[in-house]
Design an enzyme around this catalytic site. Structure first.
Site, PDB file in Angstrom:
ATOM      1  N   PRO A   1       0.897  -1.039  -0.034  1.00 21.50           N
ATOM      2  CA  PRO A   1       0.015  -0.070   0.164  1.00 21.50           C
ATOM      3  C   PRO A   1       0.888   1.208  -0.029  1.00 21.50           C
ATOM      4  CG  PRO A   1      -0.776  -1.399   1.699  1.00 21.50           C
ATOM      5  CD  PRO A   1       0.591  -2.217   1.157  1.00 21.50           C
ATOM      6  N   GLU A   2       0.562   2.150  -0.880  1.00 22.98           N
ATOM      7  CA  GLU A   2       1.314   3.351  -0.956  1.00 22.98           C
ATOM      8  C   GLU A   2       0.322   4.446  -0.774  1.00 22.98           C
ATOM      9  OE1 GLU A   2       4.458   3.634  -1.681  1.00 22.98           O
ATOM     10  OE2 GLU A   2       4.888   1.542  -2.351  1.00 22.98           O
TER      11      GLU A   2
ATOM     12  N   HIS B   1      -4.200 -14.027  10.746  1.00 21.95           N
ATOM     13  CA  HIS B   1      -3.667 -12.790  10.306  1.00 21.95           C
ATOM     14  C   HIS B   1      -4.502 -11.553  11.027  1.00 21.95           C
ATOM     15  CE1 HIS B   1      -1.373 -15.344   7.864  1.00 21.95           C
ATOM     16  NE2 HIS B   1      -2.254 -15.586   6.959  1.00 21.95           N
TER      17      HIS B   1
ATOM     18  N   ARG C   1       1.912 -10.729   6.257  1.00 19.87           N
ATOM     19  CA  ARG C   1       3.257 -10.630   6.475  1.00 19.87           C
ATOM     20  C   ARG C   1       3.931  -9.816   7.648  1.00 19.87           C
ATOM     21  NH1 ARG C   1       6.135 -10.105   0.734  1.00 19.87           N
ATOM     22  NH2 ARG C   1       7.930 -11.026   1.976  1.00 19.87           N
TER      23      ARG C   1
ATOM     24  N   ARG D   1      22.304  15.950  -7.094  1.00 21.26           N
ATOM     25  CA  ARG D   1      21.853  14.437  -7.075  1.00 21.26           C
ATOM     26  C   ARG D   1      21.978  13.485  -8.558  1.00 21.26           C
ATOM     27  NH1 ARG D   1      17.377  13.634  -2.451  1.00 21.26           N
ATOM     28  NH2 ARG D   1      17.922  11.570  -2.699  1.00 21.26           N
TER      29      ARG D   1
END
Length: 293
Positions: free
Chosen positions: A2-3, A106, A129, A174
């Site tokens: 998930p972002e 879970h 996880r 950069r």
């Protein structure tokens, strides 16, 4: 994983249920997440009201206050206010249930609530996880940005200050590839792997271009593309590739709109050139060699 769009979709789904609700209890079934669930959680949360549900980067922030701090005229971030920090990790989800099913293997943490109307409600954190986190901090709001997990985060992509000039100034010197720099999260947060590939395509920038070589005009296009891509992803409910579902159990659909992500060998939707796939920093990158120079 998930972002930002998925976390924001989750936040918006939780808002009408959680704001103004009272925490009646906490059930912790497994403390072994990315960071251990604090031992004091069950003692310090019951009796508090959830006043706000915020987001910083990929962290959900629930402001939890004692009733005296939540009354009219109370001061935000008072002495007995604190924040529940939740990170979804790679496979975490938060679901709201009025009648929750029996917890599964879970389902690691439940917040047992009464909503603003007094109805029982369960907020369940599920994470197969166990790379997610459920943490507590008593920091007041003014000091919350100093929290170790938040203090190095870049600017929010929808902050008015994030624009081409910001991106140009913060990429000078950069030499790393622009996709790698965007993923690092120290310039701008939330541009995860899917959204990096999609934003760079929309801006017409090859992912391997050194960040410091981008002109001011290209930075302006990229900042606009980041905002456009993330806004569309939020509108589509995020991306569901494996596990992600929103607070109501609905899947996201942004992946169906992807222009290059996960389309290796397929024709570019703009010019029909086959989309290419490379690996950058152990993450797959997708781009069009014709549209992205």
């Amino acid at each position: 994983m998930p972002e930002l769009p998925e976390v924001e979709v989750t936040r918006r789904g939780l808002l009408p249920h959680l704001e103004g609700s009272r925490i009646a209890g906490v059930a912790v079934r497994h403390r072994g997440l990315r960071w251990p669930v604090p031992e004091e959680l069950e003692a310090c949360l019951p009796g508090r009201l959830i006043r706000r549900v915020e987001r910083r980067g990929k962290y959900l922030l629930l402001e939890c206050v004692r009733e005296g701090d939540a009354t009219a005229g109370g001061v935000a971030g008072g002495e007995d206010a604190g924040w529940l920090l939740i990170h979804l990790g790679m496979t975490g989800t938060l679901r709201v249930w009025h009648e929750p099913p029996a917890p599964g293997t879970h389902d690691h943490v439940d917040l047992l609530l009464h909503d603003a109307a007094g109805r029982p409600l369960t907020l369940r954190f599920r994470d197969p996880r166990r790379f997610g986190a459920v943490l507590w901090t008593p920091l007041p709001e003014a000091l919350l940005p100093t929290h170790p997990l938040l203090r190095n985060l870049g600017i929010e992509p929808f902050d008015p200050a994030f624009d081409g000039d910001w991106l140009y100034r913060h990429t000078r010197g950069r030499s790393a590839a622009i996709k790698t720099v965007l993923l690092s999260g120290d310039i701008v947060v939330g541009v995860g792997n899917i959204y990096c590939s999609e934003s760079l395509f929309r801006a017409g920038i090859r992912p391997t271009t050194a960040a410091g070589r981008l002109s001011r005009a290209r930075c302006e296009r990229l900042a606009a593309a980041v905002r456009e891509t993330l806004a569309l992803a939020i509108e589509r409910g995020g991306s569901t590739l494996r596990d992600f579902v929103g607070s109501d159990g609905a899947s996201g659909y942004f992946q169906l709109d992807c222009l290059v992500y996960d389309r290796a060998g397929k024709p570019c939707r703009h010019c029909a050139t086959p989309v290419r796939q490379i690996v950058q920093g152990q993450r797959s990158t997708f781009y069009c060699p014709q549209c992205q120079r």
